[in-house]
Design an enzyme around this catalytic site. Structure first.
Site, PDB file in Angstrom:
ATOM      1  CB  THR A  44      -4.884  -4.909   0.958  1.00  0.00           C
ATOM      2  OG1 THR A  44      -5.425  -4.490   2.193  1.00  0.00           O
ATOM      3  CG2 THR A  44      -3.682  -5.786   1.176  1.00  0.00           C
ATOM      4  CB  VAL A  45      -1.135  -3.801  -3.228  1.00  0.00           C
ATOM      5  CG1 VAL A  45      -1.965  -2.691  -3.840  1.00  0.00           C
ATOM      6  CG2 VAL A  45      -0.049  -3.228  -2.325  1.00  0.00           C
TER       7      VAL A  45
END
Length: 535
Positions: free
Chosen positions: A355-356
């Site tokens: 995830t970012v």
């Protein structure tokens, strides 16, 4: 927030950053700078967030992709808006069929865990509703980085290499060959500082830019995904893509010591953070580095996770309501279970009823909390030939147990780990925050909120503070910088403590706060290649 700008008790190479006209904070310097460039060209925080998010699919492919999902919280004109851009399972798949094929649980890689990607639709929806600049202009930096390339940063290079070696051992079938062609073109992961590019990804981003993402859902890119799925026995079809639309949703909140803490409603797991905070607001915390602080935080998150795992799924399939789970009476009932010793958590019965993350703000008062992900590093391991589209494996979270609330069904959204957070006080925006990292995310949100509110740490100190992660049962991971006396005291309370050698389990966060005079202050993650671009 009345913290002292020099209140900086945790060692880091960074200090909190201050600015007035605009900020972008994320895990990759090039992506943060791209967002700031968009602000300087006349775009607003929403435009900057889209530009940054699109760049992140290129400059941090280990964590997110064009073929992933997204969620956003957008503050504009004195109101907070929520966007759920997670995609459902294909209409042709079912738990019953997978069980008949011999599966006991959802696999990690390949076509079975692939759900409809929501990320391109999120970018287009945000741009259409709140953006100022043309969508094509906002995606241009990502297109250029994909085409011209960029040098791989240290943390990115480390996890890219780990993923490559893992995939070499696990992904032997022909359907995975294009992942290696795309992300290991020299027969290995790119080295730190080495240039990497993808002309296929650049062309796909260009097509998304020119068509407002229509080509992805109802055009030639949808046709390519359909063809690839059929070739290898997948369930995703162009009809699944064609019917997809992201959903504008009403954010949910609890009031914690005078601040409203906001999250996206289910199918996201932000509800877990809010349930835990609802329990913890019944206690007083005077010191952060105190065994009682750690103990009560861990016990609250354990109880909240037990409920989250039991109830969170597609909101149309939930067996209880958000209001019930966040009621004061239920919080009091769960709080009463927090005693002197660690417990094994079980779900309660609420009253009926890889995830970012990025944060962006502008000088006009707009603020964005945005998160997007593949799930589990590079996701499914599938890259659609000729497109650079790396498909997520979000369906991995589905259960195949027909009695489980999150059991796989056709067209159903699964329990989702990625969550953006936002803080307000007395109707005024304080700002966006987030901590990516699978099931660490609600735990990271809890620790960030308490660091900022209870212990008055500035944004950078809030992120640098030692973290813990509850894993299961009584097992808790702690960072090496957690004081030894705290570790020993937690063990005496019955916690099974393990000191982690890597920072990876503890997530990666970003924060931007705005004060009453409009001054922005930000912190970025010291556990990764984090950066703040400010103006």
């Amino acid at each position: 927030m009345n913290y002292d700008a020099l209140n900086y008790p945790y060692p880091s190479q960074r200090m909190a950053v201050y600015a007035k006209k605009g900020m972008v904070a994320t895990s990759q310097p090039l992506a943060a700078q791209a967002g700031l460039d968009i602000l300087k060209k006349g775009g607003n925080a929403i435009d900057a967030a889209i530009a940054t998010a699109a760049c992140l699919t290129v400059v941090e492919p280990t964590s997110n992709s064009i073929g992933g999902d997204s969620f956003a919280l957008v503050w504009t004109k004195g109101e907070l808006h929520g966007l759920n851009a997670s995609g459902p399972s294909p209409e042709g798949i079912s738990a019953e069929e997978l069980r008949k094929s011999g599966y006991q649980e959802m696999p990690k890689h390949g076509w079975l865990p692939v759900t409809v990607p929501g990320t391109p639709a999120a970018w287009a929806a945000l741009s259409e509703r709140f953006g100022k600049l043309p969508f094509a202009d906002v995606l241009q930096p990502a297109i250029e980085y994909a085409s011209q390339g960029y040098p791989v940063t240290p943390t990115l290079g480390k996890y890219w290499n780990q993923a490559y070696h893992s995939f070499c051992n696990e992904l032997k079938d022909d359907e995975f060959s294009n992942w290696f062609t795309t992300f290991a073109p020299k027969g290995r992961a790119p080295h730190i500082g080495e240039m990497w590019s993808s002309e296929d990804m650049a062309k796909t981003l260009q097509s998304i830019a020119e068509t407002q993402a229509e080509s992805f859902y109802r055009g030639h890119l949808a046709e390519e995904m359909d063809r690839f799925s059929r070739q290898y026995g997948g369930y995703l079809r162009k009809e699944d893509l064609a019917k997809y639309k992201p959903q504008w949703v009403k954010p949910i909140k609890v009031n914690y010591r005078g601040y409203d803490v906001w999250e996206i409603p289910p199918n996201g797991q932000g509800l877990i953070t809010l349930m835990a905070l609802n329990m913890l607001k019944g206690f007083d915390f005077s010191h952060r580095e105190d065994v009682e602080t750690y103990h009560k935080q861990i016990e609250a998150i354990k109880l909240a996770f037990a409920d989250g795992k039991a109830y969170i799924t597609d909101p149309e399939k939930m067996k209880t309501t958000v209001e019930s789970l966040l009621s004061d009476s239920y919080a009091e009932e769960r709080r009463a279970l927090i005693a002197d010793q660690a417990i094994l958590p079980e779900a309660g019965i609420p009253p009926k009823g890889g995830t970012v993350y990025l944060a962006a703000a502008d000088g006009e008062g707009n603020m964005v909390s945005f998160i997007q992900s593949n799930y589990m590093a590079f996701g499914s391991g599938l890259v659609v030939p000729g497109t650079g589209i790396n498909l997520q494996n979000r369906g991995r979270n589905f259960s195949l147990d027909p009695d489980h609330p999150n059991c796989l069904e056709p067209g159903k959204k699964t329990y989702h780990t990625i969550i953006p957070g936002f803080l307000t006080k007395d109707g005024r925006a304080i700002g966006p925050f987030g901590v990516m990292g699978g099931f660490m995310q609600p735990q990271g949100h809890l620790q960030v909120v308490m660091n900022a509110i209870d212990f008055q740490l500035n944004p950078q100190a809030t992120l640098d503070a030692p973290r813990w992660q509850w894993v299961e049962g009584k097992k808790v991971l702690v960072e090496r910088k957690v004081p030894e006396h705290i570790v020993q005291a937690l063990s005496r309370k019955g916690h099974d403590i393990e000191i982690a050698l890597d920072v990876y389990p503890f997530g990666r966060g970003q924060i931007i706060w705005r004060d009453e005079e409009g001054v922005l202050s930000a912190g970025t993650e010291s556990r990764t290649d984090g950066a703040i671009a400010a103006w």
